[in-house]
Design a protein around this motif. Structure first.
Motif, short mmCIF file in Angstrom:
data_model
loop_
_atom_site.label_atom_id
_atom_site.label_comp_id
_atom_site.label_asym_id
_atom_site.label_seq_id
_atom_site.Cartn_x
_atom_site.Cartn_y
_atom_site.Cartn_z
N SER A 121 -4.35 2.15 7.77
CA SER A 121 -3.48 0.99 7.63
C SER A 121 -2.49 0.90 8.79
N SER A 122 -1.66 -0.13 8.72
CA SER A 122 -0.62 -0.34 9.73
C SER A 122 0.66 0.40 9.39
N VAL A 123 0.62 1.28 8.40
CA VAL A 123 1.84 1.92 7.92
C VAL A 123 1.92 3.36 8.44
N GLN A 126 6.13 6.00 4.92
CA GLN A 126 6.68 5.29 3.77
C GLN A 126 7.93 6.04 3.30
N GLN A 135 8.80 4.88 -6.26
CA GLN A 135 9.09 5.92 -5.27
C GLN A 135 9.80 7.11 -5.94
N HIS A 173 1.13 0.83 -4.30
CA HIS A 173 2.36 0.07 -4.03
C HIS A 173 2.63 -0.21 -2.56
N MET A 174 2.02 0.55 -1.65
CA MET A 174 2.28 0.34 -0.23
C MET A 174 1.74 -1.01 0.22
N ASP A 175 2.47 -1.66 1.11
CA ASP A 175 2.02 -2.90 1.73
C ASP A 175 1.19 -2.54 2.95
N LEU A 176 -0.11 -2.49 2.78
CA LEU A 176 -0.99 -2.01 3.84
C LEU A 176 -1.27 -3.04 4.92
N GLU A 177 -0.86 -4.28 4.71
CA GLU A 177 -1.12 -5.33 5.68
C GLU A 177 0.05 -5.56 6.63
N ALA A 178 1.23 -5.09 6.26
CA ALA A 178 2.44 -5.39 7.04
C ALA A 178 2.37 -4.74 8.42
N SER A 180 0.42 -5.04 11.15
CA SER A 180 -0.81 -4.51 11.75
C SER A 180 -0.80 -4.64 13.27
#
Length: 302
Positions: A121-123, A126, A135, A173-178, A180
């Protein structure tokens, strides 16, 4: 007090083996203050990392970001992410480092669906905030994992079960698209950074310039400065000097060369300049450093 050190290869990949091939999991009840210069220096690893700050505060640098971690918070560092921790006082930061294979075997459906999307992903990291419910749940599981390791009993199955429980929360819960495109920029910069660092490692004994360092990665001088400063917070020339000093320190420990010879062999044309920079970096003279390492020889030192 004997200090710990972070040992890396020429690409800054950490050389430590975390666990074993049969059980690639390791628990480290660390205090950042006890590391050389009170920092876990720049490194990366293929394994996943979860850290919890039990006491004190820590500055985490991950990619281009500077993250202030306070007592009770934590952080997840993704696979392959260059990072560093710094402390201004005692900072107890227990952490676990483990292979993604503990979560699911490679090429399996579970790995493809739940593990690889996070890793690819782009993360890069976290934050784990105790005031955010999901969390806080991860932090609670993390503390239970630590307690299990400290109990000293056979706990592999329970540990893996809790890792899966924690991963389910994280992946869900992670925003995997943010961001990129930001990650692609970071990956490009990290590749350029590592090329320039490798050039320095290969040529540090020679008289090399900023222009040559930049040219090794097909960059302008300003481009090289930007990538170094955004990547590891120092300039290329400062990194060159630090690397030369590290090589000199190793020679002082392992050889009987004079200080002036060590200086010349590690790229310092002026022994006096070498002595000043060595004292700034290690807070002692080269002679004192050599004596501390047990090398006592009758050669004039600076």
């Amino acid at each position: 007090m004997e200090y710990c050190a972070t040992v890396t290869d020429e690409t800054l990949r950490e050389m430590a083996v975390h666990g074993s091939s049969e059980y690639p999991f390791a628990y480290y009840p660390e205090d950042i203050w006890q590391f050389d210069f009170h920092r876990v220096d720049w490194h990366w690893h293929h394994e996943l990392e979860f850290m919890y700050l039990a006491r004190g505060s820590v500055l985490c640098l991950a990619g281009e970001d500077r993250i202030e971690l306070r007592q009770g918070s934590g952080i997840f560092i993704n696979s392959g992410v260059l990072h560093r921790y710094e402390a201004q006082e005692s900072a107890v930061a227990p952490n676990i480092v483990f292979s993604p294979s503990l979560l699911a075997a490679e090429e399996t459906f579970v790995c493809r669906k739940y593990v690889m999307p996070v890793i690819r992903s782009s993360v890069p990291y976290q934050l784990l905030d105790p005031h955010i419910d999901w969390q806080a749940q991860i932090l609670q599981i993390l503390r239970r994992i630590f307690a299990l390791q400290e109990a000293g009993e056979d706990c592999e199955l329970t540990t893996v079960r809790m890792l899966l429980e924690m991963w389910e929360l994280l992946a869900g819960h992670m925003d995997l698209e943010a961001g990129s495109s930001r990650l692609r920029r970071l990956n490009h910069k990290q590749a350029k950074l590592q090329i320039m660092m490798q050039f320095i490692h290969d040529h540090y004994m020679e008289e090399i310039t900023l222009e040559q360092i930049a040219a090794s990665a097909s960059l302008s001088k300003s481009g090289a400065l930007h990538i170094f400063r955004s990547g590891i917070q120092i300039s290329p020339v400062a990194y060159l000097i630090r690397y030369r000093l590290a090589q000199a320190a190793e020679q002082l420990q392992t050889t009987r060369k004079s200080v002036s010879s060590v200086a010349a062999d590690t790229g310092f044309a002026d022994a006096g300049y070498f002595c000043r920079k060595f004292r700034q970096q290690y807070h002692m003279s080269a002679g004192e450093y050599r004596q501390k390492s047990g090398k006592t020889i009758a050669i004039s030192d600076c």
